[in-house]
Design an enzyme around this catalytic site. Structure first.
Site, PDB file in Angstrom:
ATOM      1  N   HIS A  13       0.862  -1.187   0.000  1.00 23.30           N
ATOM      2  CA  HIS A  13       0.000   0.000   0.000  1.00 23.30           C
ATOM      3  C   HIS A  13       0.899   1.239   0.000  1.00 23.30           C
ATOM      4  CE1 HIS A  13      -3.741   2.180   0.642  1.00 23.30           C
ATOM      5  NE2 HIS A  13      -3.115   2.914   1.540  1.00 23.30           N
TER       6      HIS A  13
ATOM      7  N   ASP B   3       0.870   5.134  -0.554  1.00 31.14           N
ATOM      8  CA  ASP B   3       0.072   6.350  -0.679  1.00 31.14           C
ATOM      9  C   ASP B   3       0.770   7.385  -1.547  1.00 31.14           C
ATOM     10  OD1 ASP B   3      -2.235   5.821   1.046  1.00 31.14           O
ATOM     11  OD2 ASP B   3      -0.757   5.723   2.654  1.00 31.14           O
TER      12      ASP B   3
ATOM     13  N   ASP C  58      -8.395   1.551   1.699  1.00 23.66           N
ATOM     14  CA  ASP C  58      -8.003   2.549   2.695  1.00 23.66           C
ATOM     15  C   ASP C  58      -8.877   3.799   2.746  1.00 23.66           C
ATOM     16  OD1 ASP C  58      -6.384   3.206   4.848  1.00 23.66           O
ATOM     17  OD2 ASP C  58      -4.967   4.340   3.631  1.00 23.66           O
TER      18      ASP C  58
ATOM     19  N   HIS D 175      -6.941   9.372  -1.506  1.00 25.90           N
ATOM     20  CA  HIS D 175      -7.694   9.459  -0.254  1.00 25.90           C
ATOM     21  C   HIS D 175      -6.927  10.149   0.869  1.00 25.90           C
ATOM     22  CE1 HIS D 175      -5.477   5.590   0.121  1.00 25.90           C
ATOM     23  NE2 HIS D 175      -5.353   5.957   1.374  1.00 25.90           N
TER      24      HIS D 175
END
Length: 981
Positions: A36, A38, A124, A384
């Site tokens: 993951h 970001d 997420d 996000h």
């Protein structure tokens, strides 16, 4: 949590030994390795690429080529694209990609690899909108994964084996755009206890290869303990699902940057489990989402249906409602929306300009590059941890820099286009300007545009030399400047040209058109009242649709009379603040994510002054609120405008709205500012807010045991309303906010937040919200019966989102030789249809999938011309937003499915023709998916059996409902070759 429906592991293993091993493994575990990453959270994109992202892709690709059984999924296409650009000149390796991608990401993957993702991974984001299933279905996805939903709802769904369902997010589209949805269990997307590569080090990887928090490797001595931990975890998970298939996301934030180490240890564990699969009944395999969902789909179970309910708000526990991010970094939210609107306008302006007759000085390749840059930036900021405002300060600066740079490029492109459109001028006119106004909507707009000038006496004429209705008044914030308000009527996708000059003649000289100077009426400061009677002395401000009554005793709005229904509604507005909890040691606090007020909202001002500025075009009400009685500058302000209706067919949109701009800030520390609008409507504290600008969601007030204020906040992306039987009050927003109804007849919008806390982790990562900026959000208010506001809400919302673009140039600028005002045919669609986008995507692939794959195999660039035009048509109805799916018929007729009745209704072919005419000779039209990568005739999504006995009936005519791209191959008129820039 105690597994429900399964015996504890040791007892089960004991029974296996007594009864004998099963003939085959009972459970099949699909291990999905992932990282993951970001795109901007605690670190900028560049920092992350240097510290670990590049190593993730480099080492993962190497490991996948060494062992074919391994799998890996990646989700952040910006990182993947940047990495690929860096290795594109080297030998390319194949990476399995099943990710949540849209538009640019999908086009990049398809053009480069021929890949079209069919499963989405959204683990997420902080909640899930009911628009999700519709959009993902239109993108061609077969199944979808989410994770963050309300803690108590997830527990209940686990206990009742309801984490998997068919989601129908749209009331009107129903089963036509549904998607199979899997909610990750309580373990989420991280595999705690199974990380071997540690944590990345910023700004660069360590030279010795040693990272903090690296776990001990899986040795022979430790192997059995890892196997036991895995088996226990598997049997716990299995109790929560209906099929004997377990999905195990293996990874977490910033993992697999040393994929060799990670896969080596995972291999040992999986091999040991599989060695004794028949004894303990569990087999494990590396997989992608596709492998898992294919196994689930093969069982042909009947799945429960979830209707248009969403998963908002999201609370991680009873004390942490993640509703603060709805308003965090309000300035960035506004900038992102402005960038999106500019991109929308730039796309259609560039497309029509290039297809009709591009200027010889404009290089289309350069122009497309400017648009593509802004497309990626607008996509980037939708991450996000970006648009939510839940990122570190330096990351916010990165987003602002990227947006500003992308917007500047498109502004430059638009300026180059209008250079060819502005009328030539023979001589210098010091102080004079040309204004070019572009309407990006595909219907005629009547509105008032505002310019800032340095002089009060102004002469303004149109392209024919005729005087233009205008009004000038002193600027509300810069005393030495003036606001010039110009009434304009612009056909769809068309321009108006205005000449603005300082007037040298007296006002009464009829030979020169001079704008009207607005008059001003001042009202002194009034102290905030603590009670007592109000409404004893009212001042009316009216247009042809509304009369707003202002209370001279309080300088506040008192009521609004709506002419169409002859109804008067008491309406008053006030700025208030929630005092945020900020001591981390004393319990839950407000932060970028969470809203945790210490009590109810309190008034944020002690005095208010008012001024009414009236002119022939509009009346502006200026209310300025002072935190303390003696403050010189206001902390808050409301600037309300009522337009005086012009004589035109679309006058009701301009007349039936009260435009409000606010000034908020700078706030005091640990304050969360709201605008509360209180009415005498009997709403029962029921609020309606939009799902990502799509359909409206009913939000009843819920009496939670804890944190009741925050848990009754919802996102307002574009609109919200409250209503009773007689009237509806609609709020249309230019940007995203938080919205709530904390009392009967009330609606409050959170406009700004400024927070600081003593959370050590947040301070170390600069993840605080000490936002001392002044923000200027915009809301439009509509008031009236449901029948009136339902028809106006959607078109008014579009008019707010896509206001005309005003471009200025000085009169003494030299016009290019041969330039002049050139007329293009206007585009005017029916009131129920919205042109979602008109653009040249720029992807260079064949629309024939087989041909494209053949081209990729040959390694050739099949197409060197940008000949795919994307057109989205959205169809609107009262209460709902329905979508037109154009389908090419032999007679150029289209079908749409309204969802309001049975069957379909034909849409005249003139709708599509009105968009395409003037662009050249249309030789073919293709109906494409939302991403543009699928021919919808060949996009066969999976069908999932459901328990719904009243499944939505399909349309009887050849159309599909939803938002699509229609790709038309256009033979444009020949153009002269562009000159080098």
């Amino acid at each position: 949590m105690e597994p429900r429906g399964w015996l504890p592991l040791l007892l089960r293993l004991g029974l296996i030994c007594l009864l004998g091993a099963p003939s085959e493994p009972r459970l099949r575990v699909f291990v999905v390795p992932h990282s993951h990453m970001d795109v901007g959270w605690l670190h900028t994109v560049q920092e992350s690429m240097q510290a670990y992202v590049t190593n993730v892709y480099n080492t993962v690709v190497e490991e996948l080529t060494l062992e074919k059984k391994r799998r890996f999924i990646a989700v952040e296409q910006e990182y993947f694209r940047l990495w690929w650009d860096g290795v594109a000149s080297d030998d390319h390796h194949s990476v399995t990609e099943e990710a949540y991608l849209f538009a640019e990401g999908h086009g990049f993957l398809y053009e480069t690899f021929g890949i079209r993702p069919q499963f989405s991974w959204q683990v997420d984001p902080f909640g899930a909108s009911a628009t999700t299933p519709t959009l993902f279905a239109l993108a061609g996805f077969n199944a979808h994964i989410i994770s963050r939903i309300n803690y108590n709802l997830k527990e209940a769904m686990q206990d009742n084996q309801q984490l998997q369902f068919v989601w129908r997010g749209s009331r009107s589209l129903s089963a036509q755009q549904e998607i199979f949805t899997h909610v990750l269990d309580k373990f989420g997307y991280c595999s705690e206890g199974f990380y071997w590569d540690g944590e990345p080090i910023f700004p660069h990887p360590p030279e010795n290869g040693w990272y903090p928090s690296m776990q001990f490797p899986v040795t022979w001595e430790r192997l059995q303990s890892f196997v036991e931990a895995v088996l226990y975890n598997v049997w716990v998970r299995a109790a929560w699902f209906r099929t004997p298939h377990v999905l195990w996301p293996w990874g977490c934030d910033r993992q697999f940057f040393n994929a060799s180490l990670q896969f080596a240890n995972m291999d040992r564990v999986l091999e040991e489990v599989n060695k004794f699969a028949y004894q303990h009944g569990v087999s494990m395999e590396y997989a992608t989402l596709g492998g898992y969902f294919r196994a689930v789909h093969a069982h042909q179970l009947s799945w429960p249906v979830r209707d248009q309910r969403d998963f908002l708000p999201y609370s991680s526990d009873m004390h942490h409602a993640w509703t603060g991010f709805y308003a965090s970094r309000s300035g960035l939210k506004a900038l992102a929306r402005r960038a999106s609107a500019l991109l929308y306008a730039g796309e259609s302006m560039f497309t029509r300009h290039v297809l009709l007759a591009p200027h010889p000085h404009l290089d289309p390749a350069w122009g497309l590059q400017q648009l593509q840059q802004l497309r990626w930036v607008v996509s980037e900021v939708q991450h996000h941890d970006a648009i939510t405002g839940t990122h570190a300060l330096k990351v916010g600066d990165m987003f602002v820099e990227h947006l500003s740079s992308g917007m500047q490029g498109v502004h430059t492109l638009m300026a180059s286009i209008i250079q060819d459109r502005s009328p030539a001028h023979s001589g210098p006119e010091p102080g004079g300007r040309f204004a070019v106004v572009y309407n990006p909507l595909a219907w005629t707009v009547n509105t008032i545009i505002t310019l800032t000038v340095d002089f009060p006496n102004v002469s303004i004429t149109d392209e024919s030399g005729r005087p233009v209705p205008a009004q000038v008044q002193r600027s509300k914030e810069v005393p030495s400047a003036y606001h010039l308000h110009v009434l304009t009527t612009i056909p769809g996708l068309s321009y108006r040209h205005y000449s603005i000059q300082p007037s040298r003649r007296p006002q009464e000289d009829p030979l020169e058109p001079v704008t009207s100077l607005a008059s001003s009426r001042q009202f002194g400061r009034r102290l905030r009242r603590r009670g007592g009677p109000v409404g004893g002395s009212l001042v009316p401000v009216e247009n042809d649709c509304y009369t707003v009554f202002l209370d001279k005793d309080t300088n506040l709005m008192h009521s609004i009379w709506e002419r169409w229904s002859n109804q008067t509604v008491q309406v008053t507005q006030s700025f208030m603040e929630y005092h945020a909890k900020s001591d981390f040691d004393q319990g839950p606090i407000s932060d970028n994510y969470v809203f945790r007020p210490s009590g109810r909202a309190k008034p944020a001002w002690e005095a208010v002054r008012m001024e009414i500025v009236a002119g022939p075009l509009m009346t502006e009400i200026r209310q300025e609120f002072y935190r303390e009685v003696d403050d010189k500058e206001p902390t808050f302000a409301i600037y309300s405008r009522l337009a005086h209706r012009p004589q035109s067919s679309d006058r009701e949109l301009l007349c039936h709205r009260i435009e409000q701009e606010y000034r908020v800030g700078p706030l005091e520390l640990n304050r969360e500012a709201i605008l509360r609008t209180s009415t005498d409507l009997n709403t029962g504290r029921v609020l309606y807010s939009d799902n990502n600008g799509y359909q409206m969601q009913r939000r009843p007030y819920r009496n939670y045991t804890n944190n009741i204020i925050a848990q009754n906040y919802y996102p307002m992306v574009q609109s919200a309303f409250i209503q009773d039987r007689r009237s509806r009050l609609v709020l249309l927003s230019e940007q995203a906010h938080g919205v709530s109804s904390q009392g009967n007849g009330q609606v409050e919008v959170m406009l700004h937040r400024r927070l600081w806390n003593n959370d050590k982790w947040a301070l170390e990562n600069d993840l605080t919200l000490n936002d001392s900026s002044v923000v200027h959000p915009v809301l439009w208010l509509l008031l009236g019966p449901r029948t009136l506001t339902s028809g106006l809400r959607q078109r008014s919302g579009l008019a707010l989102q896509h206001r005309p673009v005003v471009m200025l140039r000085e009169m003494n600028e030299t016009a290019r030789r041969g330039s002049g005002s050139r007329q293009e045919e206007a585009v005017t669609l029916p009131p129920s249809v919205h042109l979602q986008i008109l653009s040249i995507p720029g992807w260079k692939y064949s629309s024939n999938h087989t041909e494209h794959l053949r081209t990729l195999q040959k390694g050739l660039d099949h197409c060197h011309h940008y000949h795919y035009r994307h057109h989205h048509l959205h169809h609107h109805y009262p209460h709902h937003l329905h979508s037109v799916h154009p389908h090419l018929l032999s007679a150029w007729r289209l079908c749409l499915c309204s969802g309001l009745g049975s069957g379909c209704s034909p849409l005249p072919c003139s709708v599509l023709q009105s968009v395409l005419q003037g662009l050249g000779s249309v030789v073919s039209v293709e109906e494409r998916s939302l991403t543009g990568t699928w021919d919808v005739r060949k996009m066969h999504r999976w069908t999932w059996s459901t328990r719904d006995l009243h499944r939505h009936r399909e349309c009887v005519c050849p159309c599909v409902c939803g938002c699509v791209n229609v790709c038309a191959r256009v033979c444009s008129r020949p153009h002269p070759p562009p000159m080098s820039r």
